[in-house]
Design a protein around this motif. Structure first.
Motif, PDB file in Angstrom:
ATOM      1  N   PHE A 150      34.727  -1.227 -23.554  1.00 45.28           N
ATOM      2  CA  PHE A 150      33.329  -1.612 -23.775  1.00 45.28           C
ATOM      3  C   PHE A 150      32.419  -0.381 -23.686  1.00 45.28           C
ATOM      4  O   PHE A 150      31.550  -0.312 -22.809  1.00 45.28           O
ATOM      5  N   PRO A 151      32.592   0.597 -24.564  1.00 44.12           N
ATOM      6  CA  PRO A 151      31.813   1.841 -24.438  1.00 44.12           C
ATOM      7  C   PRO A 151      30.323   1.672 -24.709  1.00 44.12           C
ATOM      8  O   PRO A 151      29.519   2.464 -24.222  1.00 44.12           O
ATOM      9  N   ASP A 152      29.949   0.656 -25.472  1.00 44.54           N
ATOM     10  CA  ASP A 152      28.545   0.476 -25.834  1.00 44.54           C
ATOM     11  C   ASP A 152      27.805  -0.514 -24.944  1.00 44.54           C
ATOM     12  O   ASP A 152      26.612  -0.753 -25.147  1.00 44.54           O
ATOM     13  N   CYS A 153      28.508  -1.109 -24.006  1.00 43.33           N
ATOM     14  CA  CYS A 153      27.845  -2.061 -23.092  1.00 43.33           C
ATOM     15  C   CYS A 153      28.450  -1.929 -21.700  1.00 43.33           C
ATOM     16  O   CYS A 153      28.805  -2.927 -21.069  1.00 43.33           O
ATOM     17  N   VAL A 154      28.572  -0.694 -21.247  1.00 46.57           N
ATOM     18  CA  VAL A 154      29.195  -0.420 -19.955  1.00 46.57           C
ATOM     19  C   VAL A 154      28.401  -1.047 -18.815  1.00 46.57           C
ATOM     20  O   VAL A 154      28.967  -1.647 -17.896  1.00 46.57           O
ATOM     21  N   ALA A 155      27.072  -0.917 -18.864  1.00 44.69           N
ATOM     22  CA  ALA A 155      26.240  -1.435 -17.776  1.00 44.69           C
ATOM     23  C   ALA A 155      26.409  -2.941 -17.619  1.00 44.69           C
ATOM     24  O   ALA A 155      26.542  -3.458 -16.501  1.00 44.69           O
ATOM     25  N   THR A 156      26.422  -3.661 -18.736  1.00 40.59           N
ATOM     26  CA  THR A 156      26.553  -5.119 -18.683  1.00 40.59           C
ATOM     27  C   THR A 156      27.912  -5.537 -18.144  1.00 40.59           C
ATOM     28  O   THR A 156      28.014  -6.423 -17.290  1.00 40.59           O
ATOM     29  N   THR A 157      28.960  -4.895 -18.634  1.00 40.62           N
ATOM     30  CA  THR A 157      30.305  -5.275 -18.195  1.00 40.62           C
ATOM     31  C   THR A 157      30.548  -4.890 -16.737  1.00 40.62           C
ATOM     32  O   THR A 157      31.165  -5.651 -15.984  1.00 40.62           O
ATOM     33  N   PHE A 158      30.048  -3.728 -16.324  1.00 41.46           N
ATOM     34  CA  PHE A 158      30.212  -3.335 -14.925  1.00 41.46           C
ATOM     35  C   PHE A 158      29.472  -4.302 -14.004  1.00 41.46           C
ATOM     36  O   PHE A 158      29.959  -4.644 -12.924  1.00 41.46           O
ATOM     37  N   ALA A 159      28.275  -4.729 -14.422  1.00 43.03           N
ATOM     38  CA  ALA A 159      27.526  -5.698 -13.622  1.00 43.03           C
ATOM     39  C   ALA A 159      28.277  -7.021 -13.526  1.00 43.03           C
ATOM     40  O   ALA A 159      28.302  -7.666 -12.467  1.00 43.03           O
ATOM     41  N   THR A 160      28.910  -7.423 -14.625  1.00 42.97           N
ATOM     42  CA  THR A 160      29.704  -8.654 -14.616  1.00 42.97           C
ATOM     43  C   THR A 160      30.881  -8.536 -13.662  1.00 42.97           C
ATOM     44  O   THR A 160      31.205  -9.481 -12.924  1.00 42.97           O
ATOM     45  N   LEU A 161      31.513  -7.374 -13.648  1.00 44.49           N
ATOM     46  CA  LEU A 161      32.650  -7.166 -12.748  1.00 44.49           C
ATOM     47  C   LEU A 161      32.215  -7.212 -11.286  1.00 44.49           C
ATOM     48  O   LEU A 161      32.975  -7.665 -10.420  1.00 44.49           O
ATOM     49  N   GLU A 162      31.010  -6.740 -11.001  1.00 50.88           N
ATOM     50  CA  GLU A 162      30.512  -6.814  -9.630  1.00 50.88           C
ATOM     51  C   GLU A 162      30.309  -8.259  -9.189  1.00 50.88           C
ATOM     52  O   GLU A 162      30.426  -8.580  -8.001  1.00 50.88           O
ATOM     53  N   VAL A 163      29.998  -9.136 -10.144  1.00 53.74           N
ATOM     54  CA  VAL A 163      29.898 -10.563  -9.824  1.00 53.74           C
ATOM     55  C   VAL A 163      31.261 -11.087  -9.367  1.00 53.74           C
ATOM     56  O   VAL A 163      31.367 -11.816  -8.371  1.00 53.74           O
ATOM     57  N   PHE A 164      32.313 -10.711 -10.096  1.00 54.72           N
ATOM     58  CA  PHE A 164      33.665 -11.105  -9.695  1.00 54.72           C
ATOM     59  C   PHE A 164      33.994 -10.571  -8.302  1.00 54.72           C
ATOM     60  O   PHE A 164      34.604 -11.264  -7.484  1.00 54.72           O
ATOM     61  N   TYR A 165      33.589  -9.331  -8.038  1.00 50.28           N
ATOM     62  CA  TYR A 165      33.869  -8.718  -6.734  1.00 50.28           C
ATOM     63  C   TYR A 165      33.149  -9.474  -5.621  1.00 50.28           C
ATOM     64  O   TYR A 165      33.717  -9.745  -4.560  1.00 50.28           O
ATOM     65  N   GLY A 166      31.901  -9.827  -5.877  1.00 54.56           N
ATOM     66  CA  GLY A 166      31.153 -10.589  -4.883  1.00 54.56           C
ATOM     67  C   GLY A 166      31.748 -11.962  -4.625  1.00 54.56           C
ATOM     68  O   GLY A 166      31.800 -12.426  -3.475  1.00 54.56           O
ATOM     69  N   LEU A 167      32.211 -12.614  -5.687  1.00 55.79           N
ATOM     70  CA  LEU A 167      32.852 -13.918  -5.520  1.00 55.79           C
ATOM     71  C   LEU A 167      34.117 -13.805  -4.680  1.00 55.79           C
ATOM     72  O   LEU A 167      34.425 -14.689  -3.871  1.00 55.79           O
ATOM     73  N   GLY A 168      34.855 -12.709  -4.872  1.00 56.60           N
ATOM     74  CA  GLY A 168      36.054 -12.499  -4.064  1.00 56.60           C
ATOM     75  C   GLY A 168      35.731 -12.364  -2.585  1.00 56.60           C
ATOM     76  O   GLY A 168      36.445 -12.902  -1.727  1.00 56.60           O
ATOM     77  N   TYR A 169      34.643 -11.657  -2.275  1.00 59.29           N
ATOM     78  CA  TYR A 169      34.204 -11.539  -0.882  1.00 59.29           C
ATOM     79  C   TYR A 169      33.836 -12.902  -0.303  1.00 59.29           C
ATOM     80  O   TYR A 169      34.083 -13.186   0.874  1.00 59.29           O
ATOM     81  N   ILE A 170      33.230 -13.754  -1.130  1.00 61.30           N
ATOM     82  CA  ILE A 170      32.771 -15.055  -0.646  1.00 61.30           C
ATOM     83  C   ILE A 170      33.945 -15.990  -0.359  1.00 61.30           C
ATOM     84  O   ILE A 170      34.017 -16.618   0.698  1.00 61.30           O
ATOM     85  N   VAL A 171      34.861 -16.089  -1.316  1.00 64.67           N
ATOM     86  CA  VAL A 171      35.940 -17.077  -1.181  1.00 64.67           C
ATOM     87  C   VAL A 171      37.121 -16.551  -0.379  1.00 64.67           C
ATOM     88  O   VAL A 171      37.959 -17.344   0.066  1.00 64.67           O
ATOM     89  N   GLY A 172      37.200 -15.229  -0.170  1.00 66.45           N
ATOM     90  CA  GLY A 172      38.328 -14.659   0.566  1.00 66.45           C
ATOM     91  C   GLY A 172      38.531 -15.264   1.948  1.00 66.45           C
ATOM     92  O   GLY A 172      39.632 -15.736   2.270  1.00 66.45           O
ATOM     93  N   PRO A 173      37.505 -15.280   2.807  1.00 65.63           N
ATOM     94  CA  PRO A 173      37.685 -15.879   4.132  1.00 65.63           C
ATOM     95  C   PRO A 173      38.045 -17.360   4.079  1.00 65.63           C
ATOM     96  O   PRO A 173      38.826 -17.843   4.905  1.00 65.63           O
ATOM     97  N   MET A 174      37.475 -18.089   3.118  1.00 69.89           N
ATOM     98  CA  MET A 174      37.800 -19.512   3.003  1.00 69.89           C
ATOM     99  C   MET A 174      39.266 -19.711   2.637  1.00 69.89           C
ATOM    100  O   MET A 174      39.957 -20.565   3.207  1.00 69.89           O
ATOM    101  N   ILE A 175      39.745 -18.913   1.680  1.00 72.17           N
ATOM    102  CA  ILE A 175      41.149 -19.014   1.279  1.00 72.17           C
ATOM    103  C   ILE A 175      42.060 -18.605   2.424  1.00 72.17           C
ATOM    104  O   ILE A 175      43.069 -19.266   2.711  1.00 72.17           O
ATOM    105  N   GLY A 176      41.704 -17.510   3.106  1.00 73.71           N
ATOM    106  CA  GLY A 176      42.517 -17.049   4.229  1.00 73.71           C
ATOM    107  C   GLY A 176      42.602 -18.068   5.341  1.00 73.71           C
ATOM    108  O   GLY A 176      43.682 -18.343   5.874  1.00 73.71           O
ATOM    109  N   GLY A 177      41.461 -18.657   5.703  1.00 78.79           N
ATOM    110  CA  GLY A 177      41.463 -19.666   6.758  1.00 78.79           C
ATOM    111  C   GLY A 177      42.242 -20.903   6.370  1.00 78.79           C
ATOM    112  O   GLY A 177      42.975 -21.477   7.187  1.00 78.79           O
TER     113      GLY A 177
END
Length: 205
Positions: A150-177
């Motif tokens: 995605f060379p022409d929309c790096v900012a948008t795709t990187f921001a989208t990936l950060e959403v995935f990262y944040g979701l992982g932080y949220i659901v990680g403790p719930m899944i672990g418990g």
């Protein structure tokens, strides 16, 4: 020296609207799952590890360092991995990093079988350090692949990936418990998903 060979069929623009093909959406979802899983690796142990460590005689400072060493190793390793990503190859880094991080996450669940304070803390540090190296390799390779696809929309795709990262932080403790309280071993399911992901990756790349 290898180069990132993903710059074919890059997204096109029609006016101000980006046009993604199915391959681009699949790539974004696949790379997003890498960030999602990497964040889960960090937060998965939060609900069950402190009481388990205390039952082995560990102090809050000791198991606090076990949590913190993950980010410390990532801080040290990520620039080095990024420097040599084109030499090693982003595909190999991504696959090997996910494999190492996944195996270490499963091994962490078996630490309650370890008797003895020193052995428990030592193995905890060892597993978290290796897990951090694997997760850092996977996320660094994922960013490299994303920038190439995605060379022409790096900012948008990187921001989208950060959403995935944040979701992982949220659901990680719930899944672990949940997994720790239920006590179910999902290694078979994870193995099937891993094989499926590997086949899909080969099909598209």
């Amino acid at each position: 020296m290898r180069t990132v060979g993903f710059r074919r069929n890059v997204p096109t623009f029609s006016g101000t609207k980006m046009k993604f093909t199915k391959r681009h959406w699949f790539t974004l979802a696949l790379i997003g799952s890498v960030h999602f899983a990497s964040a889960i690796c960090i937060s998965l142990q939060a609900p069950f590890y402190p009481p388990e460590a205390e039952s082995k005689g560990a102090t809050a400072t000791e198991y606090g360092f076990v949590f913190g060493v993950f980010e410390l190793v990532s801080f040290i390793c990520s620039p080095l991995i990024g420097k040599y990503v084109n030499v090693i190859g982003p595909k190999f880094l991504l696959k090997s990093g996910l494999f190492v991080a996944g195996i270490c996450s499963m091994l962490f669940g078996f630490l309650h079988f370890v008797e003895g304070h020193a052995e428990f803390i030592g193995l905890s540090f060892a597993i978290r350090i290796v897990e951090s190296v694997g997760a850092s390799a996977a996320t660094t390779a994922a960013f490299s692949i994303t920038a190439a696809v995605f060379p022409d929309c790096v900012a948008t795709t990187f921001a989208t990936l950060e959403v995935f990262y944040g979701l992982g932080y949220i659901v990680g403790p719930m899944i672990g418990g949940l997994l720790f309280s239920v006590g179910i071993c999902l290694m078979g399911v994870l193995g099937v998903l891993g094989v499926w992901g590997r086949l899909e990756w080969k099909k598209h790349f």
